[in-house]
Enzyme design. Structure first.
Site, short mmCIF file in Angstrom:
data_model
loop_
_atom_site.label_atom_id
_atom_site.label_comp_id
_atom_site.label_asym_id
_atom_site.label_seq_id
_atom_site.Cartn_x
_atom_site.Cartn_y
_atom_site.Cartn_z
N GLY A 31 40.10 -24.75 -49.47
CA GLY A 31 39.50 -24.75 -48.14
C GLY A 31 40.44 -24.22 -47.07
CG ASN A 32 42.84 -24.41 -43.21
OD1 ASN A 32 43.83 -23.72 -43.00
ND2 ASN A 32 42.21 -25.01 -42.22
CG LEU A 33 37.48 -21.22 -46.87
CD1 LEU A 33 36.03 -20.87 -47.20
CD2 LEU A 33 38.33 -21.13 -48.13
CG HIS A 34 43.28 -17.43 -44.86
ND1 HIS A 34 43.26 -16.45 -45.83
CD2 HIS A 34 44.17 -18.37 -45.31
CE1 HIS A 34 44.10 -16.76 -46.80
NE2 HIS A 34 44.64 -17.93 -46.51
CB ALA A 35 40.65 -12.56 -43.43
CG HIS A 37 40.83 -18.56 -48.74
ND1 HIS A 37 41.38 -19.06 -47.58
CD2 HIS A 37 41.54 -19.10 -49.76
CE1 HIS A 37 42.38 -19.87 -47.88
NE2 HIS A 37 42.50 -19.91 -49.19
N GLY A 147 44.22 -15.01 -56.07
CA GLY A 147 44.99 -14.07 -55.25
C GLY A 147 46.36 -13.76 -55.85
CD GLN A 153 47.24 -20.90 -57.95
OE1 GLN A 153 47.57 -21.98 -57.53
NE2 GLN A 153 46.37 -20.14 -57.31
CB SER A 186 46.34 -22.87 -45.35
OG SER A 186 45.24 -22.39 -46.05
P1 AMP Z 1 44.26 -21.86 -51.77
O1 AMP Z 1 43.13 -22.35 -50.98
O2 AMP Z 1 45.54 -21.73 -50.98
O3 AMP Z 1 44.45 -22.61 -53.06
O4 AMP Z 1 43.91 -20.37 -52.19
C1 AMP Z 1 42.73 -20.08 -52.89
C2 AMP Z 1 42.82 -18.69 -53.48
O5 AMP Z 1 42.97 -17.74 -52.43
C3 AMP Z 1 44.04 -18.51 -54.39
O6 AMP Z 1 43.66 -17.76 -55.53
C4 AMP Z 1 45.01 -17.77 -53.54
O7 AMP Z 1 45.93 -17.00 -54.26
C5 AMP Z 1 44.07 -16.89 -52.72
N1 AMP Z 1 44.72 -16.43 -51.47
C6 AMP Z 1 45.43 -17.18 -50.60
N2 AMP Z 1 45.93 -16.41 -49.62
C7 AMP Z 1 45.52 -15.14 -49.87
C8 AMP Z 1 45.72 -13.88 -49.22
N3 AMP Z 1 46.44 -13.76 -48.10
N4 AMP Z 1 45.15 -12.78 -49.78
C9 AMP Z 1 44.41 -12.90 -50.92
N5 AMP Z 1 44.19 -14.03 -51.58
C10 AMP Z 1 44.74 -15.16 -51.07
#
Ligand code: AMP
Length: 285
Positions: A31-35, A37, A147, A153, A186
């Site tokens: 969550g706490n989604l950004h561009a 995600h 990502g 990971q 995030s």
């Molecule tokens: P998280 O919510 O941090 O667990 O991230 C969820 C997914 O989004 C993971 O597969 C991350 O690697 C991916 N992700 C996080 N930041 C980015 C980014 N800046 N660009 C592309 N994918 C991302």
């Protein structure tokens, strides 16, 4: 867009899709989604008939020193951002995913988990592999997208699906960055205005290191690498980073120093701190 917090219900929905021979792409998130995600979610939509996103802050991947309780949560805003991009959002509760934290786990090989992030975050990757396994079993995706930002990971999960014969096409999506090069995360919201100005230097140093690595043909690969790692670390500290947890040029398939002379098989990984905030980034050579 359906929103569902019940694993059995999600399982029924995807079973229904499977009976209709529809393909499923899955994007797990906290969550706490950004561009960054959302780019993953859009890519997923181009690859399958149905897109499932999960939002779950996984307690098992935080260790005692990390602040699980303070991890930014913004479910309502996340759901608004996902509207029209996904078919199903799975928002499970912790007590449903783990009725106790002491239960069956998936353990990734320590050759991949005892370095870099694994050194700084105890049991982190076992928490990641365990939750992703549970989510895969519930969502049963044909494709799963992660990502490149979290490269270690990605590698661990990719190996997990191979080792456990999971019939899932694992996709590593490119890193989405701010205009100044800072990888979206995030954690960026924890930066002060001054720290935010320093933060993009991380990507600049990665790029410069890659360039120097590719152009420097004079010395042997390993000598070259040690020199480049040391000078990049020094540069980051000089430019205002408080600590460099690691800056390493490694084999992209196993994160070791077993480097062939094939420069395509190399990745540069880094975590540098501004105050308590750890900024994670990498660059494929
Ligand atoms: P998280 O919510 O941090 O667990 O991230 C969820 C997914 O989004 C993971 O597969 C991350 O690697 C991916 N992700 C996080 N930041 C980015 C980014 N800046 N660009 C592309 N994918 C991302």
């Amino acid at each position: 867009m359906q929103i569902c917090n019940d694993a059995i219900e999600v399982n029924q929905i995807v079973n229904n899709w499977q009976q209709q021979k529809l393909t499923i792409a899955f994007v797990p998130t906290m969550g706490n989604l950004h561009a960054g995600h959302l780019a993953l979610v859009k890519q997923a939509a181009n690859m399958a008939d149905k897109v499932v996103v999960s939002i779950f802050v996984n307690p098992l991947q935080f260790d005692a020193n990390e602040d699980f309780n303070n991890y930014p949560r913004s479910l309502d805003a996340d759901l608004t951002k996902l509207q029209n991009l996904t078919h199903l959002v799975f928002t499970p509760q912790s007590e449903h995913m783990y009725n106790t934290l002491n239960q069956t786990r998936i353990i990734a090989p320590n050759t991949l988990t005892n370095m870099f992030e694994g050194k700084f975050r105890k049991n982190h990757f076992d928490g990641v592999t365990t939750i992703v396994n549970k989510l895969f079993n519930i969502v049963q995706p044909n494709i799963a997208l992660f990502g490149q930002k979290d490269y270690q990971q990605w590698l661990i999960l990719k190996n997990m699906t191979t080792d456990l014969f999971m019939p899932i096409n694992m996709v590593c999506a490119k890193i989405i960055r701010d205009d100044d090069g800072l990888a979206l995360s995030s954690r960026n919201q924890y930066l002060t205005a001054k720290q935010r100005q320093i933060a993009p230097i991380l990507y600049k140093v990665l790029q410069k290191t890659k360039q120097d690595f590719l152009t420097n043909k004079d010395i042997s690969l390993l000598e070259n690498i040690t020199f480049l790692e040391k000078s990049a670390t020094a540069k980051l500290l000089e430019q205002g980073f408080d600590k460099v947890d690691y800056f390493a040029i490694v084999n992209k398939d196993d994160l070791t120093k077993n480097l062939s002379h094939n420069k395509q098989a190399i990745i540069i990984v880094v975590v540098a701190r501004l105050g308590n905030t750890r900024l994670l980034d990498n660059l494929l050579v």
